[in-house]
Structures are given as structure tokens and as C-alpha cells.
Scaffold this motif. Structure first.
Motif, PDB file in Angstrom:
ATOM      1  N   ALA A 124       0.839  -1.193   0.000  1.00 10.67           N
ATOM      2  CA  ALA A 124       0.000   0.000   0.000  1.00 10.67           C
ATOM      3  C   ALA A 124       0.872   1.241   0.000  1.00 10.67           C
ATOM      4  CB  ALA A 124      -0.910  -0.002   1.222  1.00 10.67           C
ATOM      5  N   ALA A 125       0.324   2.322  -0.512  1.00  6.84           N
ATOM      6  CA  ALA A 125       1.048   3.598  -0.566  1.00  6.84           C
ATOM      7  C   ALA A 125       0.215   4.704   0.063  1.00  6.84           C
ATOM      8  CB  ALA A 125       1.386   3.954  -2.020  1.00  6.84           C
ATOM      9  N   SER A 126       0.913   5.558   0.796  1.00  2.00           N
ATOM     10  CA  SER A 126       0.250   6.669   1.466  1.00  2.00           C
ATOM     11  C   SER A 126       0.834   7.996   0.991  1.00  2.00           C
ATOM     12  CB  SER A 126       0.435   6.563   2.974  1.00  2.00           C
ATOM     13  OG  SER A 126      -0.066   7.713   3.621  1.00  2.00           O
ATOM     14  N   PRO A 127      -0.018   8.942   0.602  1.00  2.60           N
ATOM     15  CA  PRO A 127       0.480  10.257   0.209  1.00  2.60           C
ATOM     16  C   PRO A 127       0.511  11.241   1.378  1.00  2.60           C
ATOM     17  CG  PRO A 127      -1.817  10.113  -0.350  1.00  2.60           C
ATOM     18  CD  PRO A 127      -1.440   8.809   0.299  1.00  2.60           C
ATOM     19  N   TYR A 128       0.063  10.800   2.542  1.00  2.89           N
ATOM     20  CA  TYR A 128      -0.086  11.702   3.684  1.00  2.89           C
ATOM     21  C   TYR A 128       1.203  11.778   4.492  1.00  2.89           C
ATOM     22  CZ  TYR A 128      -4.847  10.783   2.315  1.00  2.89           C
ATOM     23  OH  TYR A 128      -5.983  10.641   1.584  1.00  2.89           O
ATOM     24  N   ARG A 129       1.545  12.997   4.860  1.00  2.00           N
ATOM     25  CA  ARG A 129       2.806  13.226   5.551  1.00  2.00           C
ATOM     26  C   ARG A 129       2.642  12.989   7.047  1.00  2.00           C
ATOM     27  NH1 ARG A 129       6.403  15.224   2.095  1.00  2.00           N
ATOM     28  NH2 ARG A 129       7.813  15.955   3.745  1.00  2.00           N
ATOM     29  N   ALA A 130       2.483  11.707   7.382  1.00  2.00           N
ATOM     30  CA  ALA A 130       2.376  11.278   8.773  1.00  2.00           C
ATOM     31  C   ALA A 130       3.247  10.049   8.958  1.00  2.00           C
ATOM     32  CB  ALA A 130       0.926  10.945   9.111  1.00  2.00           C
ATOM     33  N   TRP A 131       3.902   9.993  10.129  1.00  3.66           N
ATOM     34  CA  TRP A 131       4.756   8.845  10.410  1.00  3.66           C
ATOM     35  C   TRP A 131       4.546   8.379  11.838  1.00  3.66           C
ATOM     36  CZ3 TRP A 131       6.987   5.397   7.614  1.00  3.66           C
ATOM     37  CH2 TRP A 131       7.845   4.486   8.235  1.00  3.66           C
ATOM     38  N   PRO A 132       4.307   7.060  12.014  1.00  2.00           N
ATOM     39  CA  PRO A 132       4.076   6.100  10.940  1.00  2.00           C
ATOM     40  C   PRO A 132       2.743   6.387  10.249  1.00  2.00           C
ATOM     41  CG  PRO A 132       3.652   5.083  13.062  1.00  2.00           C
ATOM     42  CD  PRO A 132       4.218   6.431  13.352  1.00  2.00           C
ATOM     43  N   PRO A 133       2.622   5.983   9.002  1.00  2.00           N
ATOM     44  CA  PRO A 133       1.388   6.289   8.271  1.00  2.00           C
ATOM     45  C   PRO A 133       0.184   5.571   8.859  1.00  2.00           C
ATOM     46  CG  PRO A 133       2.804   4.819   7.009  1.00  2.00           C
ATOM     47  CD  PRO A 133       3.592   5.230   8.198  1.00  2.00           C
ATOM     48  N   ASP A 134      -0.959   6.254   8.877  1.00  3.37           N
ATOM     49  CA  ASP A 134      -2.168   5.640   9.410  1.00  3.37           C
ATOM     50  C   ASP A 134      -3.293   5.588   8.385  1.00  3.37           C
ATOM     51  OD1 ASP A 134      -3.152   8.591  11.386  1.00  3.37           O
ATOM     52  OD2 ASP A 134      -2.750   8.294   9.253  1.00  3.37           O
ATOM     53  N   GLU A 135      -2.994   6.001   7.174  1.00  3.90           N
ATOM     54  CA  GLU A 135      -4.006   5.969   6.123  1.00  3.90           C
ATOM     55  C   GLU A 135      -3.304   5.751   4.796  1.00  3.90           C
ATOM     56  OE1 GLU A 135      -6.484   9.378   6.097  1.00  3.90           O
ATOM     57  OE2 GLU A 135      -7.746   8.665   4.443  1.00  3.90           O
ATOM     58  N   TYR A 136      -3.826   4.807   4.052  1.00  6.01           N
ATOM     59  CA  TYR A 136      -3.243   4.469   2.756  1.00  6.01           C
ATOM     60  C   TYR A 136      -4.311   4.612   1.674  1.00  6.01           C
ATOM     61  CZ  TYR A 136       0.646   2.358   5.340  1.00  6.01           C
ATOM     62  OH  TYR A 136       1.726   2.153   6.165  1.00  6.01           O
ATOM     63  N   ASP A 137      -3.957   5.247   0.587  1.00  6.17           N
ATOM     64  CA  ASP A 137      -4.928   5.471  -0.486  1.00  6.17           C
ATOM     65  C   ASP A 137      -4.838   4.451  -1.604  1.00  6.17           C
ATOM     66  OD1 ASP A 137      -5.235   9.145  -0.594  1.00  6.17           O
ATOM     67  OD2 ASP A 137      -5.922   7.626   0.836  1.00  6.17           O
ATOM     68  N   TYR A 138      -3.699   3.820  -1.752  1.00  8.99           N
ATOM     69  CA  TYR A 138      -3.474   2.947  -2.897  1.00  8.99           C
ATOM     70  C   TYR A 138      -3.073   1.562  -2.429  1.00  8.99           C
ATOM     71  CZ  TYR A 138      -3.146   7.611  -4.859  1.00  8.99           C
ATOM     72  OH  TYR A 138      -3.405   8.915  -5.192  1.00  8.99           O
ATOM     73  N   TRP A 139      -3.651   0.546  -3.093  1.00 11.50           N
ATOM     74  CA  TRP A 139      -3.417  -0.841  -2.696  1.00 11.50           C
ATOM     75  C   TRP A 139      -3.146  -1.708  -3.919  1.00 11.50           C
ATOM     76  CZ3 TRP A 139      -3.472  -2.332   2.431  1.00 11.50           C
ATOM     77  CH2 TRP A 139      -3.931  -1.384   3.341  1.00 11.50           C
TER      78      TRP A 139
END
Length: 125
Positions: free
Chosen positions: A100-115
Motif C-alpha cells: 500500500a502507498a500513502s500520500p499523507y505526511r504522517a509517520w508512521p502512516p495511518d491511512e493508505y490510499d493505494y493498494w
């Protein structure tokens, strides 16, 4: 849009190793972080590991407790590819693995838009 394609799954005996690949294409410049998840039939999808997509050698990484010390996440930005090296595999690691890929600038990521579509990993005892 970002497209993700996993590969590298298969059947392995307990104690063995597998390496998963996730090839990214499309608007890869929009990716901030990527991750691996796994899911068994009828169960929720579980987080496995995440890595920052850019910045610095190797990138920040983050692992689920169940895989720490056995799995290693890495990336090759030149190839737009993320990897999951899985060692000391156990039967309970049997699942469909998704990247999965996340475009949101959060670490660790908590939301992914692409799978991706997933790749089956089966560990026999």
C-alpha cells in the motif's frame, strides 16, 4: 493515481525465506510512505511493516511486533520498488500480502490510499 503490483509470494516450508516485491507506477512522486499488510480469509487486514518512500539512505522503517527481527522492509527508489524480506517464516505467517502507498505526511502512516491486488504466501509446517 498510483498503481501497485505485488509479486514473489509462494509456498515455503517453516523456517524458510521469501522475498516479496511491490512495483509502483503512476504518480510515484506523491508517495510519502509505503507499507505491507496481510490478511487471512474472514479476518481483518493486519499491518506488517512501513517505510518512508524518500529521504535518506534506506528510509525510516516501522514493524509490527509479530514480525520484528524476522522481516525486513526496504526500497529502491530508482526502480520504484519496495521489498519485504521474510525470514524464519512460520505457518502463522500464511496470508495474502498486500502493499500500500500513502500520500499523507504522517509517520508512521495511518491511512493508505493505494493498494495492490495481493500475493499469497503459504508456509507449511
Amino acid at each position: 493515481q498510483v498503481q501497485l503490483v505485488e509479486s514473489g509470494g509462494g509456498l515455503v516450508q517453516a523456517g524458510g525465506s521469501l522475498r516479496l516485491f511491490c512495483a509502483a507506477s503512476g504518480r510515484t512522486f506523491s508517495i510519502y510512505a509505503m507499507g505491507w499488510f496481510r490478511q487471512a480469509p474472514g479476518k481483518e487486514r493486519d499491518f506488517v511493516a512501513a517505510i518512508k518512500w524518500s529521504g535518506g539512505s534506506g528510509g525510516n522503517t516501522y514493524y509490527a511486533d509479530a514480525v520484528k527481527g524476522r522481516f525486513t522492509i526496504s526500497r529502491d527508489n530508482a526502480k520504484n520498488t519496495m521489498y519485504l524480506q521474510m525470514n524464519s517464516l512460520k505457518p502463522e505467517d500464511t496470508d495474502v500480502y498486500y502493499c500500500a502507498a500513502s500520500p499523507y505526511r504522517a509517520w508512521p502512516p495511518d491511512e493508505y490510499d493505494y493498494w495492490g491486488q495481493g500475493t499469497q504466501v503459504t508456509v507449511s509446517s
